[in-house]
Design a protein around this motif. Sequence first.
Motif, mmCIF file in Angstrom:
data_model
loop_
_atom_site.group_PDB
_atom_site.id
_atom_site.type_symbol
_atom_site.label_atom_id
_atom_site.label_comp_id
_atom_site.label_asym_id
_atom_site.label_seq_id
_atom_site.Cartn_x
_atom_site.Cartn_y
_atom_site.Cartn_z
ATOM 1 N N THR A 63 46.137 20.562 31.393
ATOM 2 C CA THR A 63 45.774 21.952 31.137
ATOM 3 C C THR A 63 45.117 22.107 29.771
ATOM 4 N N LEU A 64 45.653 21.448 28.770
ATOM 5 C CA LEU A 64 45.123 21.581 27.417
ATOM 6 C C LEU A 64 43.683 21.098 27.329
ATOM 7 N N TYR A 65 43.372 19.934 27.909
ATOM 8 C CA TYR A 65 41.992 19.473 27.761
ATOM 9 C C TYR A 65 41.048 20.139 28.744
ATOM 10 N N TRP A 66 41.536 20.624 29.880
ATOM 11 C CA TRP A 66 40.679 21.397 30.783
ATOM 12 C C TRP A 66 40.339 22.743 30.152
ATOM 13 N N PHE A 67 41.343 23.411 29.589
ATOM 14 C CA PHE A 67 41.117 24.696 28.942
ATOM 15 C C PHE A 67 40.139 24.549 27.774
ATOM 16 N N ALA A 68 40.303 23.494 26.993
ATOM 17 C CA ALA A 68 39.416 23.278 25.847
ATOM 18 C C ALA A 68 37.979 23.062 26.295
ATOM 19 N N TRP A 69 37.794 22.331 27.395
ATOM 20 C CA TRP A 69 36.443 22.085 27.893
ATOM 21 C C TRP A 69 35.807 23.368 28.413
ATOM 22 N N GLU A 70 36.556 24.174 29.137
ATOM 23 C CA GLU A 70 36.022 25.445 29.623
ATOM 24 C C GLU A 70 35.662 26.367 28.465
ATOM 25 N N GLN A 71 36.508 26.399 27.439
ATOM 26 C CA GLN A 71 36.198 27.226 26.275
ATOM 27 C C GLN A 71 34.899 26.769 25.613
ATOM 28 N N ARG A 72 34.724 25.470 25.526
ATOM 29 C CA ARG A 72 33.504 24.938 24.912
ATOM 30 C C ARG A 72 32.274 25.329 25.719
ATOM 31 N N LEU A 73 32.359 25.207 27.040
ATOM 32 C CA LEU A 73 31.210 25.544 27.878
ATOM 33 C C LEU A 73 30.892 27.032 27.857
ATOM 34 N N SER A 74 31.920 27.856 27.797
ATOM 35 C CA SER A 74 31.695 29.302 27.860
ATOM 36 C C SER A 74 31.360 29.902 26.507
ATOM 37 N N ARG A 134 22.077 31.251 29.716
ATOM 38 C CA ARG A 134 22.608 30.065 29.050
ATOM 39 C C ARG A 134 23.977 29.672 29.602
ATOM 40 N N ASP A 135 24.216 29.997 30.858
ATOM 41 C CA ASP A 135 25.505 29.667 31.479
ATOM 42 C C ASP A 135 25.581 28.164 31.729
ATOM 43 N N ALA A 136 26.511 27.488 31.064
ATOM 44 C CA ALA A 136 26.676 26.044 31.234
ATOM 45 C C ALA A 136 27.695 25.698 32.311
ATOM 46 N N MET A 137 28.499 26.658 32.758
ATOM 47 C CA MET A 137 29.484 26.399 33.800
ATOM 48 C C MET A 137 28.902 26.628 35.189
ATOM 49 N N CYS A 138 28.128 27.673 35.341
ATOM 50 C CA CYS A 138 27.423 27.969 36.593
ATOM 51 C C CYS A 138 25.937 28.065 36.257
ATOM 52 N N PRO A 139 25.212 26.946 36.281
ATOM 53 C CA PRO A 139 23.831 26.925 35.790
ATOM 54 C C PRO A 139 22.938 27.952 36.486
ATOM 55 N N PRO A 140 21.973 28.519 35.744
ATOM 56 C CA PRO A 140 21.094 29.557 36.296
ATOM 57 C C PRO A 140 20.334 29.128 37.542
ATOM 58 N N GLN A 141 20.129 27.821 37.728
ATOM 59 C CA GLN A 141 19.413 27.367 38.924
ATOM 60 C C GLN A 141 20.131 27.789 40.205
ATOM 61 N N GLY A 142 21.454 27.927 40.141
ATOM 62 C CA GLY A 142 22.193 28.375 41.316
ATOM 63 C C GLY A 142 21.847 29.805 41.696
ATOM 64 N N ALA A 143 21.733 30.663 40.695
ATOM 65 C CA ALA A 143 21.350 32.059 40.961
ATOM 66 C C ALA A 143 19.949 32.129 41.538
ATOM 67 N N GLN A 144 19.040 31.304 41.017
ATOM 68 C CA GLN A 144 17.680 31.271 41.550
ATOM 69 C C GLN A 144 17.678 30.802 43.002
ATOM 70 N N ALA A 145 18.484 29.793 43.311
ATOM 71 C CA ALA A 145 18.549 29.286 44.688
ATOM 72 C C ALA A 145 19.070 30.352 45.639
ATOM 73 N N LEU A 146 20.082 31.097 45.212
ATOM 74 C CA LEU A 146 20.618 32.161 46.061
ATOM 75 C C LEU A 146 19.576 33.251 46.274
ATOM 76 N N ALA A 147 18.871 33.633 45.221
ATOM 77 C CA ALA A 147 17.842 34.672 45.354
ATOM 78 C C ALA A 147 16.745 34.235 46.313
ATOM 79 N N ARG A 148 16.385 32.954 46.291
ATOM 80 C CA ARG A 148 15.359 32.459 47.231
ATOM 81 C C ARG A 148 15.846 32.544 48.665
ATOM 82 N N VAL A 149 17.090 32.195 48.898
ATOM 83 C CA VAL A 149 17.639 32.251 50.258
ATOM 84 C C VAL A 149 17.633 33.680 50.785
#
Length: 309
Positions: A183-194, A250-265
Motif C-alpha cells: 500500500t505504501l509504495y502503490w500510494f506513493a506512485w499514484e501520488q507522484r503520477l497525479s 497532462r494526465d499520466a495515469m489515464c493518458p489523453p490518447q484514451g480520451a481521443q480514442a473514445l471520442a473517435r469511436v
Amino acid sequence: MTIVHRLPLSGGHVMHVEEHGNPRGLPALVLHGGPGSGSSPLLRSGFDPTRYRIICPDQRGAGRSTPTGSIAHNTLADLLDDLRRLRAHLHVDRWLVVGGSWGATLALLHALDQPSAIAGLLLRNVFLARTSDIHDFFAEAARHGGPEWRVLWNEARRRRCPVATVLADIFANGTWEAQRRATLYWFAWEQRLSGGTAAPPGDAVLQRLVPRYRVLSHYLHHGCWLRAPALLARCAALPAVPTLIVHGTRDAMCPPQGAQALARVLHGRAILQWAQGAGHDPTHPALAAAMKQALCNYANTQTFSANVP
C-alpha cells in the motif's frame, strides 16, 4: 439535505448511498474511481445543490459499503447489477451519470447495460481498462517508482504473470505487513503520477487504504472483466445522449490518447474538452472549473454544447 441509504445487495454486501441537494432536482449519479476508492465530498463539489439530486453510492467493498475491502462476490457484473437495483430503489427513471477515472469506466458500462436510464454522461479523465493501460502503468512504476516496484516486476516475470496478479495475491493472501508495504509504495506512485504532495499515510489512513488497494488489485488482475470485447469496441453501442469528456492534457495515469480514442469511436456524438495543464487530480483548477461549468450548462439546457470553445 442528506439522506443515507443502506441497500442490501447480493452475496452479503450492503451498499452505502448518500443523497445530497434537492430531492426534486435533476437526478445525478456520481460514480467514484478506484475501483475501491469510495465516494467523497470532493466528487460533488461542482454541483449546485439547489438544482441537482446528487446520488453518491460507495461501490462494493469501497468506502462505507460493507464488508469493507471484500473481493468475494465483487465483479463488474455485480456492480452493474447494483446500479440497476439502486435506480429501482430510488425510483429514478433517468439520470445524468458523472464519473472520473474508473468512475467514468463504470458510467460507460452502466450506459451500455441500461441505455434507457441515461439522460447524459459527464466523464472526467476516462480510464479504458485496456490490457495496455494496465501493463503500462506497472511498467512505468518498475522503471521509475523505486526498488520495491522492480522487485515486483521481477517476481511477475519469474511467475510469468502480470504485476497486477502478484499484487492481487499479496492483498488477498499476504500478511498485514506485506499488504501495508504494498500500500505504501502503490500510494506513493499514484501520488507522484497525479502530481499530489501528500505525506506518507499514517496507521489510521492505512487502515482505509489497504482495503482500497485490495479491491483495486482484484479488478486489475481480472482486467476489470473487460478483455473481450474491449470497452472501446463496446462503446459504439452507447446511447445517443449528451456526452462530455473532460480530460487533463497532462494526465499520466489515464493518458489523453484514451480520451481521443473514445471520442473517435463516438463519431461526433460526444464533446471532448481538454483541461489544459491538468493531470489526474480532480482538484486541479482547470479540471474543477470545467466540471463545474459543465454541470451548470447541463442544469440549464440538459446539454453540454455551451462548453465548446
